[in-house]
Design an enzyme around this catalytic site. Sequence first.
Site, PDB file in Angstrom:
ATOM      1  N   ARG A  84       0.904  -1.219   0.265  1.00  0.00           N
ATOM      2  CA  ARG A  84       0.061   0.049  -0.158  1.00  0.00           C
ATOM      3  C   ARG A  84       1.049   1.480   0.083  1.00  0.00           C
ATOM      4  O   ARG A  84       0.426   2.058  -0.526  1.00  0.00           O
ATOM      5  CB  ARG A  84      -1.030   0.316   1.366  1.00  0.00           C
ATOM      6  CG  ARG A  84      -2.136   0.842   1.367  1.00  0.00           C
ATOM      7  CD  ARG A  84      -2.487   0.642   2.351  1.00  0.00           C
ATOM      8  NE  ARG A  84      -2.583   1.363   3.826  1.00  0.00           N
ATOM      9  CZ  ARG A  84      -2.933   0.703   4.669  1.00  0.00           C
ATOM     10  NH1 ARG A  84      -4.955   0.630   4.498  1.00  0.00           N
ATOM     11  NH2 ARG A  84      -2.852   1.515   5.633  1.00  0.00           N
TER      12      ARG A  84
ATOM     13  N   GLU B   9     -15.793   6.491   7.031  1.00  0.00           N
ATOM     14  CA  GLU B   9     -14.993   6.214   7.923  1.00  0.00           C
ATOM     15  C   GLU B   9     -14.826   6.611   8.635  1.00  0.00           C
ATOM     16  O   GLU B   9     -15.759   8.018   8.930  1.00  0.00           O
ATOM     17  CB  GLU B   9     -13.654   5.604   6.923  1.00  0.00           C
ATOM     18  CG  GLU B   9     -12.747   6.905   6.837  1.00  0.00           C
ATOM     19  CD  GLU B   9     -12.291   6.445   6.112  1.00  0.00           C
ATOM     20  OE1 GLU B   9     -11.060   5.342   6.239  1.00  0.00           O
ATOM     21  OE2 GLU B   9     -11.866   6.934   5.420  1.00  0.00           O
TER      22      GLU B   9
ATOM     23  N   ARG C 187       9.831  18.884  -8.060  1.00  0.00           N
ATOM     24  CA  ARG C 187      11.234  17.909  -9.360  1.00  0.00           C
ATOM     25  C   ARG C 187      12.748  19.513  -8.283  1.00  0.00           C
ATOM     26  O   ARG C 187      13.268  19.054  -8.596  1.00  0.00           O
ATOM     27  CB  ARG C 187      11.321  19.254 -11.100  1.00  0.00           C
ATOM     28  CG  ARG C 187      10.413  18.617 -12.245  1.00  0.00           C
ATOM     29  CD  ARG C 187       9.937  19.130 -13.142  1.00  0.00           C
ATOM     30  NE  ARG C 187       9.517  20.500 -12.845  1.00  0.00           N
ATOM     31  CZ  ARG C 187       9.103  21.173 -13.992  1.00  0.00           C
ATOM     32  NH1 ARG C 187       9.133  20.964 -14.844  1.00  0.00           N
ATOM     33  NH2 ARG C 187       8.867  22.628 -13.725  1.00  0.00           N
TER      34      ARG C 187
ATOM     35  N   LYS D  23      -2.130   7.032   1.331  1.00  0.00           N
ATOM     36  CA  LYS D  23      -1.964   7.320   2.954  1.00  0.00           C
ATOM     37  C   LYS D  23      -1.186   8.715   2.992  1.00  0.00           C
ATOM     38  O   LYS D  23       0.067   8.536   3.167  1.00  0.00           O
ATOM     39  CB  LYS D  23      -1.588   6.247   3.322  1.00  0.00           C
ATOM     40  CG  LYS D  23      -3.059   5.796   3.962  1.00  0.00           C
ATOM     41  CD  LYS D  23      -2.811   4.673   4.567  1.00  0.00           C
ATOM     42  CE  LYS D  23      -2.251   5.243   6.074  1.00  0.00           C
ATOM     43  NZ  LYS D  23      -2.930   5.209   7.391  1.00  0.00           N
TER      44      LYS D  23
HETATM   45  N1  PXG Z   1      -9.270   5.076   8.067  1.00  0.00           N
HETATM   46  C1  PXG Z   1      -8.383   6.075   7.846  1.00  0.00           C
HETATM   47  C2  PXG Z   1      -8.077   7.560   7.351  1.00  0.00           C
HETATM   48  C3  PXG Z   1      -6.691   5.144   8.259  1.00  0.00           C
HETATM   49  O1  PXG Z   1      -6.032   6.722   8.355  1.00  0.00           O
HETATM   50  C4  PXG Z   1      -7.351   2.934   8.395  1.00  0.00           C
HETATM   51  C5  PXG Z   1      -9.060   3.008   8.436  1.00  0.00           C
HETATM   52  C6  PXG Z   1      -7.086   2.108   9.249  1.00  0.00           C
HETATM   53  O2  PXG Z   1      -6.646   1.620   7.995  1.00  0.00           O
HETATM   54  P1  PXG Z   1      -5.464   0.195   8.242  1.00  0.00           P
HETATM   55  O3  PXG Z   1      -4.927  -0.126   7.071  1.00  0.00           O
HETATM   56  O4  PXG Z   1      -3.992   0.648   9.966  1.00  0.00           O
HETATM   57  O5  PXG Z   1      -6.850  -0.662   8.510  1.00  0.00           O
HETATM   58  C7  PXG Z   1      -6.125   4.076   9.015  1.00  0.00           C
HETATM   59  C8  PXG Z   1      -5.122   3.849   9.196  1.00  0.00           C
HETATM   60  C9  PXG Z   1      -3.465   6.863  15.149  1.00  0.00           C
HETATM   61  C10 PXG Z   1      -2.882   6.495  12.838  1.00  0.00           C
HETATM   62  O6  PXG Z   1      -2.311   7.210  14.853  1.00  0.00           O
HETATM   63  C11 PXG Z   1      -4.048   5.585  12.213  1.00  0.00           C
HETATM   64  C12 PXG Z   1      -3.937   6.007  10.962  1.00  0.00           C
HETATM   65  C13 PXG Z   1      -3.316   6.535  10.283  1.00  0.00           C
HETATM   66  C14 PXG Z   1      -3.019   7.300  11.004  1.00  0.00           C
HETATM   67  C15 PXG Z   1      -2.774   7.209  12.616  1.00  0.00           C
HETATM   68  O7  PXG Z   1      -4.382   6.807  15.198  1.00  0.00           O
HETATM   69  N2  PXG Z   1      -4.769   4.322  10.709  1.00  0.00           N
END
Ligand code: PXG
Length: 289
Positions: free
Chosen positions: A50, A183, A103, A150
């Site tokens: 990812r 979400e 760049r 991300k």
């Molecule tokens: N939705 C969003 C917007 C996320 O950022 C998830 C769902 C869950 O995805 P995964 O792949 O982890 O099951 C995320 C990811 C934190 C933190 O510190 C959490 C995420 C990203 C950045 C920081 O709570 N979760």
Amino acid sequence: MKVYINGKFYEKKDAKISVFDHGFLYGDGVFEGVRSYNRLVFKLKEHIDRLFESAQSICLEIPLTKERLVKAVRDTLRVNKLDNAYIRLIVSRGEGDLGLDPRKCKGNASVVIIADRIALYPQKLYKEGMEIITVPTIRNLPEALNPQIKSLNYLNNILAKIEAINCGYEEAIMLDSLGYVAECTGDNIFIVKRNELYTPPQCMGTLRGITRDTILEIASKKGIGVHEHVITRHEVYIADECFLTGTAAEVIPVVKVDGRKIGSGKPGSLTLRLIREFRKSTKREGIRY
Ligand code: PXG
């Protein structure tokens, strides 16, 4: 604590990146949050895939192969002697000038790996369930900044988190531009109705979470019906159960949404069963270090 930066380890106090790095100036970069349990890194391949997909989408070249990045993660965990850890992988555009133009970032992208501990929510909430609210800030439109990326620009989620915190809640439901449930700020959302699982599809401004996919996989294996389907707030309010999934949060029950008690107002039996199954798979699966 030792932090990996571009192939070297630095003490926490010396772990620094230039203020001219476009990751700092513009949020121009990508990241992943990964967990390890008992010296097994859970779903590392999926997280690294990812990360490379996020980078590909923003035309950012990661200056390491996937294999070398896996090795760097394992080295970082070993150096820090952590059996259970939260690992943050960050790749930023690198040092440039004060303009947007990527760049101008002449050197390689910066690769940072931090391994630490994290307890996102108090243990009590995993037993008793959490209360969440819907907030005004909607999730980024996929046509503008696709939530599948991300990126280091997490202001969309941070704004929603601030709105929740200002109202006295730890987590928020974010809607998409059509008003459907997308979400939460750092987690995916599931509801249970008549012993089947429902979660929004990834095309609707929802990150395809790796914990979300793990839960879908576990449920399918156990013969539990799963539906990736648009969800309205009404459907959340009348659900039998609700829970959130994320690498940081893991699987956490939700017992109240926008002041409405969900089901019995206690963590649901299917939710508790999935939490148990999820914990089992974190003990079994992963890349050892
Ligand atoms: N939705 C969003 C917007 C996320 O950022 C998830 C769902 C869950 O995805 P995964 O792949 O982890 O099951 C995320 C990811 C934190 C933190 O510190 C959490 C995420 C990203 C950045 C920081 O709570 N979760």
